[in-house]
Design an enzyme around this catalytic site. Structure first.
Site, short mmCIF file in Angstrom:
data_model
loop_
_atom_site.label_atom_id
_atom_site.label_comp_id
_atom_site.label_asym_id
_atom_site.label_seq_id
_atom_site.Cartn_x
_atom_site.Cartn_y
_atom_site.Cartn_z
N ARG A 49 64.65 110.74 105.63
CA ARG A 49 63.63 111.68 105.16
C ARG A 49 63.88 113.09 105.70
O ARG A 49 63.68 114.08 105.00
CB ARG A 49 62.25 111.15 105.59
CG ARG A 49 61.09 111.93 105.02
CD ARG A 49 59.81 111.11 105.05
NE ARG A 49 58.68 111.91 104.66
CZ ARG A 49 57.78 112.42 105.52
NH1 ARG A 49 57.88 112.16 106.81
NH2 ARG A 49 56.78 113.16 105.09
N HIS A 96 64.26 116.44 103.52
CA HIS A 96 63.37 117.60 103.70
C HIS A 96 64.15 118.83 104.12
O HIS A 96 63.71 119.96 103.88
CB HIS A 96 62.28 117.28 104.73
CG HIS A 96 61.16 116.48 104.16
ND1 HIS A 96 59.82 116.76 104.40
CD2 HIS A 96 61.16 115.40 103.34
CE1 HIS A 96 59.06 115.88 103.74
NE2 HIS A 96 59.85 115.05 103.11
N ASP A 97 65.30 118.64 104.76
CA ASP A 97 66.15 119.77 105.10
C ASP A 97 66.82 120.34 103.84
O ASP A 97 66.74 121.53 103.56
CB ASP A 97 67.22 119.34 106.11
CG ASP A 97 68.16 120.48 106.47
OD1 ASP A 97 67.66 121.61 106.67
OD2 ASP A 97 69.38 120.26 106.55
N ASP A 110 71.06 122.99 105.68
CA ASP A 110 71.46 123.96 106.71
C ASP A 110 70.83 123.68 108.07
O ASP A 110 70.87 124.51 108.97
CB ASP A 110 71.12 125.38 106.27
CG ASP A 110 69.61 125.59 106.09
OD1 ASP A 110 68.85 124.59 106.16
OD2 ASP A 110 69.18 126.74 105.89
N SER A 148 67.85 123.72 108.92
CA SER A 148 66.72 124.60 109.26
C SER A 148 65.48 123.80 109.67
O SER A 148 64.62 124.30 110.39
CB SER A 148 66.40 125.53 108.09
OG SER A 148 66.21 124.79 106.90
N ASN A 188 55.88 118.24 107.05
CA ASN A 188 56.95 117.83 107.95
C ASN A 188 56.46 117.29 109.30
O ASN A 188 57.28 116.87 110.12
CB ASN A 188 57.90 119.02 108.20
CG ASN A 188 58.82 119.29 107.03
OD1 ASN A 188 59.06 118.40 106.21
ND2 ASN A 188 59.31 120.51 106.92
N HIS A 194 62.40 105.30 99.51
CA HIS A 194 61.10 104.78 99.97
C HIS A 194 61.12 103.27 100.15
O HIS A 194 60.09 102.68 100.46
CB HIS A 194 59.98 105.20 99.01
CG HIS A 194 59.50 106.60 99.23
ND1 HIS A 194 58.50 107.18 98.49
CD2 HIS A 194 59.91 107.55 100.10
CE1 HIS A 194 58.31 108.42 98.90
NE2 HIS A 194 59.15 108.67 99.88
N THR A 195 62.27 102.65 99.98
CA THR A 195 62.41 101.26 100.38
C THR A 195 62.36 101.15 101.91
O THR A 195 62.20 100.07 102.45
CB THR A 195 63.73 100.66 99.85
OG1 THR A 195 63.74 99.26 100.13
CG2 THR A 195 64.95 101.30 100.47
N ASP A 236 57.11 99.04 101.12
CA ASP A 236 57.30 97.71 100.53
C ASP A 236 57.36 96.67 101.66
O ASP A 236 57.23 97.02 102.84
CB ASP A 236 58.54 97.66 99.61
CG ASP A 236 59.88 97.79 100.33
OD1 ASP A 236 59.96 97.44 101.52
OD2 ASP A 236 60.86 98.23 99.71
#
Length: 293
Positions: free
Chosen positions: A35, A39-40, A47, A49, A67, A164-165, A214
């Site tokens: 994740r 999200h990066d 990068d 960040s 985050n 999302h497993t 799940d």
């Protein structure tokens, strides 16, 4: 692929061993590392960040509400500290994060894929940039649009959603689907009634109460897509993939064929790992992943 072959040949074993040890002591970190990489990359490219700490004069990406539940920073820190001892100033935090996510998928039972290396670390991390992240309340059209902006096909988007497993979501991310906790007093009609009761029971413990995506939530498999077929997807952005005619066929295909899901997932992850990568003078190699040099 062999970017660090001469400059830091110990890189791969250090990343693999550190991720493996971390997952042995806490299997839930697999979801956290995948994740975090996502999200990066979705914000200004891959990068690193998202790893930068806030300062007195700047609120960084990691302190955005989207985050705050990210986990696994200590794994990246550990890898970086080891590498700085062995080959100082050579390996970027962005490459470490991409590799750690790759190994987390593999050690959780998912496909092994190779990634290009040579990313540079960014010097900007601002909370306002995180508005570009997909929301858990998005429907399929909004997801297709959000992923499409980054060059992902509908198939790529569904495959990446399969991450999302792994892991859990907090009640604050799915209570919009429950009449008891939602101002509209409507239950999401795409949700199975028994699963609505399960979600409601979880949310009785408050916004931070966690519910797995799940049943095999520490194992990378295609169970997530079978869960959507049973109308037991946790987030709006999960169940919408089965509810929408545009994506239902892909969900059904992945639910029936693990090999197909794995193949498409690894292809989409390689593509994601190349989003807006920093290669030139705009980037740097951070000595500490939490701070700009």
């Amino acid at each position: 692929m062999n970017y660090y072959l001469m400059s830091c040949p110990i890189l791969e074993p250090i990343v693999k061993n550190t991720v493996s040890q971390a997952l042995r002591s806490d299997p839930t970190l697999a979801a956290g590392l995948v994740r975090m990489h996502f999200h990066d990359c979705f914000i200004q490219g891959c990068d690193a960040s998202v790893l930068i700490d806030s300062t007195e004069d700047n609120v960084a990406e990691k302190d955005s509400p989207a985050n705050l539940s990210l986990r696994g920073y200590e794994v990246i820190d550990s890898i970086k500290e080891q590498l700085e001892r062995m080959c100082p100033g050579v390996v970027s935090c962005a490459d470490i994060l991409a590799m750690a996510a790759r190994d987390a998928v593999f050690f959780a039972g998912g496909p092994l894929y190779e990634i290009s290396k040579g990313r540079k670390d960014g010097r900007r991390s601002k909370i306002e940039d995180t508005i570009g992240l997909p929301f858990p309340t998005f429907n399929s059209s909004e997801l297709i649009q959000a992923f499409g902006k980054h060059g992902f096909s509908v198939q790529d988007m569904v495959a990446l959603s399969g991450a999302h497993t792994l892991g859990v979501a907090r009640c604050s991310s799915f209570k919009n689907r429950l009449s008891k906790f939602d101002s509209t007093n409507d239950v999401d009609p795409t949700a199975d009634s028994n699963f609505v009761r399960t979600m409601s029971k979880t949310c009785e413990a408050g916004d931070n109460a966690a519910q797995p995506f799940d049943q095999t939530w520490n194992t990378f498999d295609n169970n997530y897509f079978q869960t959507l077929q049973r109308r037991s997807g946790l987030l709006t952005s999960d169940q919408t993939l089965f509810a929408s005619p545009r994506t239902r066929g892909i969900v059904n295909a992945y639910a029936a064929n693990t090999a197909m899901f794995f193949m498409d997932f690894q292809r989409a992850m390689v593509k994601m790992g190349l989003l807006d990568v920093n290669e030139g003078p705009n980037g740097e190699i951070r000595t500490n992943c939490r701070r700009i040099n």
